[in-house]
Design an enzyme around this catalytic site. Structure first.
Site, PDB file in Angstrom:
ATOM      1  N   HIS A  50       0.827  -1.202   0.000  1.00 39.99           N
ATOM      2  CA  HIS A  50       0.000   0.000   0.000  1.00 39.99           C
ATOM      3  C   HIS A  50       0.865   1.256   0.000  1.00 39.99           C
ATOM      4  O   HIS A  50       2.072   1.179   0.180  1.00 39.99           O
ATOM      5  CB  HIS A  50      -0.973   0.010   1.184  1.00 39.99           C
TER       6      HIS A  50
ATOM      7  N   GLN B  11     -10.879  36.488  18.236  1.00 37.96           N
ATOM      8  CA  GLN B  11     -11.034  37.164  16.953  1.00 37.96           C
ATOM      9  C   GLN B  11     -11.539  38.585  17.120  1.00 37.96           C
ATOM     10  O   GLN B  11     -11.048  39.502  16.481  1.00 37.96           O
ATOM     11  CB  GLN B  11     -11.979  36.366  16.044  1.00 37.96           C
TER      12      GLN B  11
ATOM     13  N   HIS C 212       1.148   5.317   1.464  1.00 40.67           N
ATOM     14  CA  HIS C 212       0.748   6.394   2.374  1.00 40.67           C
ATOM     15  C   HIS C 212       1.287   7.689   1.800  1.00 40.67           C
ATOM     16  O   HIS C 212       2.439   7.751   1.389  1.00 40.67           O
ATOM     17  CB  HIS C 212       1.402   6.226   3.750  1.00 40.67           C
TER      18      HIS C 212
ATOM     19  N   TYR D  53      -8.528  30.954  18.483  1.00 43.11           N
ATOM     20  CA  TYR D  53      -8.626  31.957  17.424  1.00 43.11           C
ATOM     21  C   TYR D  53     -10.020  32.559  17.377  1.00 43.11           C
ATOM     22  O   TYR D  53     -10.192  33.774  17.273  1.00 43.11           O
ATOM     23  CB  TYR D  53      -8.278  31.317  16.080  1.00 43.11           C
TER      24      TYR D  53
END
Length: 144
Positions: free
Chosen positions: A60, A127, A62, A123
């Site tokens: 596989h 703000q 990634h 945040y």
């Protein structure tokens, strides 16, 4: 933060993508493994994507890939899987007895990578304070 931009958008869209070989057979070794790594990077650049991190396991793949918002994740993953399957079929099919163009399994795994939840919460909370400190648009209320 590693932001990129287009004409009307600034973006930072990164995805963790995993896809496997058909029947999870261990096909990714030797020359195929070396060539697929380079090929995946070149194909991603064709679509304005960038593979930030990647690792080819024997069965596989990634990758952490940065995809612009004009493309869907399924479009990019389909493009990468399709082109690499054609490449492997044309180059190695006779030597390794691959059946046609069936190199990758149908599905894939994807998850978004983004900001830490606590950073986003902080945040959002701060703000309004940041806007008041830097924005002088309110001319009628000079009390900052």
């Amino acid at each position: 933060m590693d932001e990129r931009s287009q004409s009307h958008a600034t973006w930072d869209c990164k995805y963790h993508v995993v896809f496997a070989s058909k029947y999870r057979t261990k096909r990714l070794y030797g020359d195929v493994r070396r060539e697929l790594g380079d090929l995946l990077h070149r194909l991603a650049l064709q679509k304005d994507c960038r593979i930030e991190e990647g690792h080819l396991m024997p069965d596989h793949v990634h990758m952490l890939i940065s995809i612009p918002p004009k493309y869907s994740v399924s479009h990019i993953v389909g493009f990468l899987k399709g082109k690499t399957a054609l490449y492997v079929a044309n180059k190695c099919a006779r030597k390794r007895r691959y059946k046609g163009y069936h190199f990758w399994a149908r599905g894939y795994f994807v998850s978004t990578t983004g900001y830490d939840e606590q950073v986003v919460r902080r945040y959002i909370r701060n703000q309004e304070k940041a806007d008041k400190a830097s924005d002088f648009a309110d001319l009628f209320n000079p009390s900052y």
